[in-house]
Design a protein around this motif. Structure first.
Motif, short mmCIF file in Angstrom:
data_model
loop_
_atom_site.label_atom_id
_atom_site.label_comp_id
_atom_site.label_asym_id
_atom_site.label_seq_id
_atom_site.Cartn_x
_atom_site.Cartn_y
_atom_site.Cartn_z
N SER A 59 -11.56 -2.87 -35.08
CA SER A 59 -13.02 -2.71 -35.11
C SER A 59 -13.45 -1.47 -35.86
O SER A 59 -14.60 -1.39 -36.31
CB SER A 59 -13.55 -2.67 -33.67
N THR A 60 -12.58 -0.47 -36.05
CA THR A 60 -12.95 0.75 -36.77
C THR A 60 -12.44 0.77 -38.21
O THR A 60 -12.53 1.80 -38.88
CB THR A 60 -12.37 1.98 -36.04
N PHE A 61 -11.93 -0.36 -38.69
CA PHE A 61 -11.29 -0.38 -40.00
C PHE A 61 -12.30 -0.15 -41.12
O PHE A 61 -11.98 0.45 -42.16
CB PHE A 61 -10.58 -1.71 -40.22
N ASP A 62 -13.53 -0.59 -40.97
CA ASP A 62 -14.53 -0.50 -42.03
C ASP A 62 -15.46 0.69 -41.86
O ASP A 62 -16.46 0.80 -42.58
CB ASP A 62 -15.37 -1.79 -42.07
N ILE A 63 -15.18 1.58 -40.95
CA ILE A 63 -16.03 2.76 -40.78
C ILE A 63 -15.75 3.75 -41.90
O ILE A 63 -14.59 4.04 -42.22
CB ILE A 63 -15.79 3.40 -39.40
N THR A 64 -16.80 4.30 -42.48
CA THR A 64 -16.66 5.29 -43.56
C THR A 64 -17.27 6.61 -43.10
O THR A 64 -18.28 6.64 -42.39
CB THR A 64 -17.36 4.82 -44.83
N LEU A 65 -16.67 7.71 -43.54
CA LEU A 65 -17.14 9.05 -43.21
C LEU A 65 -17.40 9.83 -44.50
O LEU A 65 -16.75 9.59 -45.53
CB LEU A 65 -16.10 9.81 -42.37
N ALA A 66 -18.34 10.75 -44.44
CA ALA A 66 -18.60 11.63 -45.58
C ALA A 66 -17.42 12.57 -45.78
O ALA A 66 -16.66 12.86 -44.85
CB ALA A 66 -19.90 12.42 -45.36
N LYS A 67 -17.27 13.05 -47.01
CA LYS A 67 -16.12 13.89 -47.33
C LYS A 67 -16.13 15.18 -46.52
O LYS A 67 -15.08 15.64 -46.05
CB LYS A 67 -16.11 14.21 -48.83
N GLU A 68 -17.30 15.77 -46.32
CA GLU A 68 -17.35 17.02 -45.55
C GLU A 68 -17.06 16.77 -44.08
O GLU A 68 -16.62 17.68 -43.36
CB GLU A 68 -18.72 17.69 -45.72
#
Length: 508
Positions: A363-372
């Motif tokens: 379920s968390t495979f497609d979560i994206t985070l900002a570089k910072e």
């Protein structure tokens, strides 16, 4: 007897359940139509009496009675009581099905552990499974009316082939006033032990596995007996029945349509058929009928368990598994994907679109985070040595008590743990510390060595041991031994690591 409609609702679509409303077998209409007609008939009789039989004075009194019944009928907690009761009955109904004795696991173990292609090996396997089937028949004829009608006496069980005449004599000669469904399980155990002595069962582990599976099978038979013996408490069933019947008895009077000319509140419309009262009766009385049907699923209702079918099925497949299928293997061949690096079964044209769907990764495979947001942050206090930070943390966790004294095991273990994790040796610490030669007070402020605790908690320096000194006469005195006095050591918490090596020896 079971009504199966799973294929009709395999796919959700518009009005999917509506097609089930036209089914008659196992339906609520078949269960409730008599009660519904009785309620409607009584309602129409009261309505006709009010309209055409009663005098004007009697009508006024009847109207007051209608308003009174309609006002106080809502005090009966019919939905609360009925909801909990039906939930209990449905849960009990499903658990009873889970307790049905199925021989599938037992027959596989018998086929794999009781060896021998000769007639005696075959006799062992078939007799073991016949005993298991006999135990199931005996318990089912004790709880199911359909099975009892099929096998009303033990003679019918013998004639059906589940029991021999010699076994019947032993069964009837066993003097016990209780249900003897467990007797074939004891015969099963004795026969399995005999097969072990003869070498048909090759080791004790196989015998243990066989008897454990028999215990599971016998436990399910026992649970069926207890479900039949221990019913839902009678008081609960009585409370629910009285609640439903009294509520609709009040509705027979309270839901009557009154003369609009009298100006009673909420009686501005005069109808002859109470549509919504009938729907309410259909729902509540139908709910009670559901519980009535499911409370004992071993009867002959449309949705009761098909026990006779299960007896036939279990007996046939168990004999096939241990006799005709024993040691019957197809020739070993390489499978179709023997040389394939990635084995994938083909799809038909109707299911080819499923090959394009990506596989589920989480379920968390497609979560994206900002570089910072993906940069590690240094916690506060990371500029101090790691051992010191850990020691401060442990000191905050340790409770204050006798174990923290200078001679206590807990305090000394903490000192050892601090020295083991310190990045600076004791010599370099003493050389670089400005308070190395100062008294105890300043040393407490710098946090070096083992003085992180209170001054009274520092480990006492051991006195040096001197060798034997010569006496006045020139002779050497007898050597002496130092005996350590026992002292109380407080209990150390289990999460505190114990010292190892030489430091462990120094503690003792």
């Amino acid at each position: 007897m079971t009504v199966t409609y799973t294929a009709r609702v395999a796919n959700a679509r518009f009005g999917g359940f509506s097609q089930l409303l036209l089914l008659w077998r196992g339906s609520i209409y078949k269960l409730l139509w008599r009660e519904l007609l009785c309620f409607l008939g009584l309602y129409m009789a009261l309505s006709s009496t009010y309209r055409f039989v009663l005098t004007e004075g009697q009508k006024r009194y009847f109207e007051k009675l209608v308003i009174y019944c309609d006002q106080y009928a809502s005090l009966i907690p019919v939905s609360f009581v009925l909801g909990f009761y039906v939930n209990l009955v449905v849960h009990r109904w499903w658990n009873q099905y889970l307790c049905m004795p199925l021989p599938d696991a037992l027959m596989c173990i018998v086929s794999g552990t009781v060896h021998g292609r000769d007639e005696r090996g075959r006799l062992y396997r078939r007799t073991l499974m016949r005993y298991a089937g006999l135990s199931a028949v005996l318990i089912l004829r004790s709880v199911s009316t359909a099975v009892f009608k099929r096998f009303p006496t033990i003679d019918h069980v013998v004639e059906a082939g589940f029991m021999t005449r010699e076994e019947r004599k032993k069964f009837e000669n066993l003097n016990s006033p209780y249900n003897k469904y467990w007797v074939p399980c004891v015969w099963f155990s004795n026969l399995a032990a005999q097969a072990r002595r003869e070498g048909r069962i090759r080791d004790n582990s196989a015998l243990k596995l066989l008897l454990e599976e028999l215990t599971v099978f016998r436990g399910k038979c026992s649970m069926l007996f207890h479900y039949d013996w221990i019913s839902v408490p009678l008081v609960y069933t009585q409370v629910v029945t009285i609640a439903v019947y009294s509520y609709f008895l009040a509705c027979l009077i309270g839901r009557q349509f009154l003369d609009p000319a009298q100006g009673y509140k909420d009686h501005n419309l005069d109808l002859f058929v109470p549509v919504f009262t009938l729907l309410q009766f259909f729902f509540y009385a139908g709910w009670l009928k559901v519980a009535e049907q499911l409370i004992n699923p071993f009867g002959e209702d449309d949705d009761d368990f098909e026990t006779n079918f299960l007896i036939d099925r279990n007996f046939q497949v168990s004999m096939l598994a241990v006799d005709e299928m024993y040691d019957d293997l197809a020739m070993l061949e390489k499978d179709l994907y023997w040389d394939a690096a990635e084995a994938r079964a083909p799809y038909t044209a109707a299911t080819a679109f499923q090959r394009l769907q990506p596989s589920f990764q989480g379920s968390t495979f497609d979560i994206t985070l900002a570089k910072e947001d993906m940069q590690f942050q240094r916690p506060d206090g990371m500029d101090v040595p790691l051992g010191e930070a850990q020691g401060d943390f442990l000191q905050r966790l340790l409770p204050a008590g006798p174990g923290m004294a200078a001679g206590g095991l807990l305090g000394r273990r903490l000192s050892l743990l601090r020295r083991k994790n310190s990045c600076v040796s004791e010599a370099s610490t003493a050389a670089s510390c400005a308070c190395a030669g100062a008294p105890d007070g300043p040393a407490l402020e710098c946090g070096c060595g083992d003085l992180l605790l209170d001054p009274g908690l520092r480990e006492p320096e051991p006195e040096p041991l001197t060798g034997p000194e010569p006496s006045a006469t020139g002779s050497v005195a007898e050597p002496f031994t130092t005996v350590s006095m026992p002292m109380y050591r407080g209990p150390a918490p289990p999460w505190l690591p114990s010292p190892i090596g030489e430091e462990e020896e120094s503690l003792t």
